[in-house]
Write an enzyme that holds these catalytic residues in place. Structure first.
Site, short mmCIF file in Angstrom:
data_model
loop_
_atom_site.label_atom_id
_atom_site.label_comp_id
_atom_site.label_asym_id
_atom_site.label_seq_id
_atom_site.Cartn_x
_atom_site.Cartn_y
_atom_site.Cartn_z
N LYS A 149 96.09 69.20 141.98
CA LYS A 149 97.04 68.32 142.63
C LYS A 149 98.24 69.13 143.12
CE LYS A 149 99.51 63.99 141.45
NZ LYS A 149 99.68 62.99 140.36
N SER A 224 98.52 58.37 141.64
CA SER A 224 98.97 59.27 142.69
C SER A 224 98.07 60.48 142.88
CB SER A 224 100.39 59.74 142.37
OG SER A 224 100.41 60.52 141.17
N SER A 248 98.30 57.58 136.89
CA SER A 248 97.97 58.35 138.09
C SER A 248 96.76 59.27 137.98
CB SER A 248 99.18 59.17 138.54
OG SER A 248 100.15 58.32 139.11
#
Length: 542
Positions: A149, A224, A248
Site C-alpha cells: 500500500k 482504504s 481498511s
C-alpha cells in the site's frame, strides 16, 4: 456546536466547511454526551494502556518455527503457501513469478487501477539474484512476489498516501515490515492504490480514477487498502500489505473475495508506516487463505526497533488440521444481527453449519452498548487524524477531497479531556465487549460487511456534496461491524463465504481475544476446507 467547532478549526490554522460542521453537529454532541457519561463512571485509578517499549501483551505465544504444513496438498489458486511450496520444490522460479506479475499488471490494471507504480526493474533484479540461490537458502517467502500500500515507506522511492498533498514525497527510511519481507526473500513489485489518507472504506479517492472491483467494474473494491485487495484478487501477487484503522484491511478483502487479517494492536510493528491514527492503526496482510495469513504473520510479527508500541513477541503458526473439536464459537446477536441483508444472513448460516461440521460448538451471546464503542472509535480517529493533518491543511491549502475533509473536521471540536478519557475507557470497554460477545467461548463470529458490496454510484451520488447523508448512510452500513474492533484493539479476520445475487463476494468475520490470532486462523482454515470461495477467481482476472 458548529460555531464553536469552526472557531477551533480557525485556531488550528484552516478555514472549516460550515456545512460539514452543521451536518456533524448532532454526531459531535452525541459523542460528547456518551463518552462523558461513560468516563464519569470510571474509577479514579483507571489509566490508558501503556505505549512503552516492552509493554506486556495480554497473552502471547512464543515465537515458532517456520509454518508447518502437515499433510500438505495444493489446495488453492495463487495461494502464498502454494507459491512458496512451488518455489522450494523447483516447480517455478522467482523470475518466472515476477514476469507473470508484470504481465498480469500490464494486461489488467488499466481497467482495475490497483497499481500506482510498478517497480519492474528492481523486482527483476532481485528475482535474478534469488534464481541463483539454492531453494533451501531462499527464506520463508522463497522469492514470492508481494506489493505494498502506498503508505509503506521504502527509502528512495515515493510514498504518497493517495494524497495530492504528498505528491513526490520520498522517504529516507524503509518500513520495518518491508524489511522483514525482504529478509524472508519476498520480492516487492511496487506501490498500490489507496483511498486518500486511508480514509475511505469503499476505496474512493477524489484525486484519481475510482479503483474497480475485479468481480464487477461497477462496484467498489473496498478501502482504504483498495489496491492491495485488487492486486491479490486479480492475480498480480499472492500477498499484499494493507493497514487497518477501522476496517481498511477487512473491507477490501471482504469485497474482493479474499482473506484479510487485522492483528491485535501492536502485534505487527508500524515503524516506517505513515500514521493516520496512532492508537488505532494496524498493519495486516491480504491474501487468499487463512494459512497464507499465518505465514505472513509469522514473518511480520515481533519487536520493531522503530516502533516502541510493538509487542516483543513473535507468532507461532498453529497446526492447521481442520479439526475444531473443543472449540466454542460465540455468535453475538443484537447489534451484529441487525441491518444484515438476507443474502449475508444466509451466507453466515452456511458458515455456522460448516464450523459445526468441523466439530465446533456454537453458542448465542449478546453484545454490550455498541453505540458507546462506535462513539469512542469515531472520537479517537477523528481527533488523532485531524491533529496530524490539520497543519498540512494550513500549510498546503485545500487540496483534499470533500469526504476526507468532512470526516476530519469533527475532530477539532472535541476537548482534550474527552480524548484522554476515551483512552482511559479502552481497557474496561474492551473487557465488557469480550465478556458479553465471547464470554466463555473462544472467539466470536460476526458479519464482515452486513450488506452487499455497494456500487460506485451509491458511494459517490455522483458527488458526495450532492447527497452527503445518503453516502454517509452507505458508509456507516459498510463499517458497522468493523470500526469498533480497532478501538478495542482486538484481532479480527475476514474470509469469503459465498456470493450475492449480483455475483459479488460475501464474507464473515472472526474476532478473538488479544494475541489469539492463531485461533482465528485455525477456525477460518477449517471453514476453507469445507468451502472453496477463497479459491474462486473474479471475472476481470481471468
Amino acid at each position: 456546536m458548529a460555531d464553536g467547532a469552526a472557531t477551533i478549526a480557525r485556531l488550528a490554522g484552516f478555514e472549516p466547511d460550515a456545512g460539514a460542521l452543521c451536518r456533524y453537529g448532532g454526531l459531535i454532541a452525541d459523542t460528547i454526551e456518551r463518552v462523558s457519561a461513560a468516563a464519569a463512571a470510571l474509577p479514579d485509578e483507571a489509566e490508558p494502556e501503556p505505549l512503552a517499549p516492552g509493554r506486556p501483551p495480554v497473552t502471547a505465544p512464543a515465537p515458532g518455527p517456520p509454518v508447518e504444513r502437515p499433510g500438505y496438498e495444493h489446495r488453492g489458486i495463487g495461494d502464498l503457501v502454494d507459491t512458496v511450496h512451488d518455489l522450494l520444490t523447483g516447480t517455478t522460479r522467482p523470475s518466472a513469478l515476477v514476469e507473470a506479475a508484470i504481465d498480469a499488471v500490464n494486461a489488467r490494471d488499466a481497467e482495475l487501477g490497483a497499481i500506482v507504480a510498478l517497480e519492474a526493474g528492481p523486482a527483476r533484479a532481485r528475482a535474478r539474484e534469488l534464481d541463483r540461490r539454492r531453494a533451501a537458502d531462499r527464506g520463508a517467502m522463497a522469492g514470492a512476489p508481494y506489493a505494498r500500500k502506498d503508505l509503506f515507506y521504502r527509502a528512495g522511492r515515493p510514498a504518497e498516501c493517495g494524497a495530492a498533498m504528498r505528491a513526490g514525497h520520498v522517504p529516507e527510511v524503509t518500513a520495518s515490515v518491508l524489511g522483514r519481507l525482504d529478509g524472508a526473500n519476498g520480492i516487492d513489485i511496487g506501490r498500490l492504490a489507496m483511498a486518500e489518507f486511508a480514509m475511505s472504506p469503499t476505496g474512493l479517492n477524489a484525486h484519481t480514477a475510482h479503483p474497480r472491483n475485479p468481480w464487477s467494474a461497477d462496484h467498489v473494491p473496498g478501502g482504504s487498502s483498495s489496491g492491495s485487495a485488487i492486486a491479490v484478487a486479480a492475480g498480480y501477487v499472492p500477498l499484499a500489505l494493507g493497514t487497518d484503522t477501522g476496517g481498511s484491511v477487512r473491507h477490501p478483502a471482504a469485497m474482493c473475495g479474499l482473506t484479510g487479517l487485522k492483528p491485535t494492536a501492536g502485534r505487527i510493528g508500524r515503524g516506517g508506516v505513515w500514521p493516520l491514527s496512532s492508537t488505532l492503526d494496524c498493519v495486516g496482510p491480504i491474501a487468499r487463505s487463512a494459512r497464507d495469513c499465518a505465514l505472513a504473520l509469522q514473518i511480520l510479527a515481533g519487536a520493531d526497533p522503530a516502533d516502541p508500541t510493538a509487542a516483543p513477541v513473535g507468532f507461532a503458526a498453529p497446526d492447521l488440521t481442520g479439526d475444531l473439536s473443543g472449540v466454542t464459537v460465540a455468535v453475538p446477536g443484537g447489534y451484529y444481527a441487525e441491518q444484515v441483508s438476507p443474502s449475508v444472513a444466509a451466507a453466515l448460516d452456511r458458515v455456522k453449519d460448516h464450523l459445526a461440521e468441523a466439530g465446533a460448538r456454537l453458542v448465542a451471546t449478546a453484545p454490550p452498548d455498541m453505540a458507546l464503542v462506535n462513539a469512542l472509535a469515531h472520537l479517537v480517529l477523528s481527533v488523532e487524524a485531524s491533529s496530524r493533518l490539520g497543519p498540512e491543511f494550513a500549510a498546503r491549502g485545500p487540496a483534499i477531497g470533500r469526504q476526507v475533509r468532512d470526516r476530519l473536521e469533527p475532530g477539532l471540536a472535541y476537548p482534550a479531556t474527552l480524548y484522554a478519557n476515551a483512552l482511559r475507557l479502552r481497557r474496561p470497554v474492551r473487557e465488557a465487549w469480550l465478556a458479553a460477545c465471547i464470554g466463555e467461548a473462544d472467539l466470536a463470529l460476526i458479519p464482515a460487511i452486513p450488506r452487499e458490496v455497494p456500487t460506485i454510484a451509491e458511494t459517490t451520488a455522483p458527488h458526495p456534496a450532492d447527497d452527503p447523508e445518503a453516502v454517509a448512510a452507505v458508509i456507516g452500513h459498510v463499517t458497522r461491524a468493523t470500526r469498533g474492533i480497532n478501538y478495542l484493539g482486538l484481532p479480527a479476520l475476514v474470509a469469503p463465504c459465498g456470493r450475492d445475487d449480483a455475483g459479488l463476494p460475501i464474507a464473515f468475520q472472526l474476532v478473538g481475544r488479544p494475541f489469539d490470532e492463531a485461533r482465528l486462523i485455525s477456525v477460518a482454515d477449517a471453514f476453507q476446507r469445507h468451502d472453496d470461495s477463497h479459491t474462486r477467481r473474479p471475472p476481470l482476472a481471468r
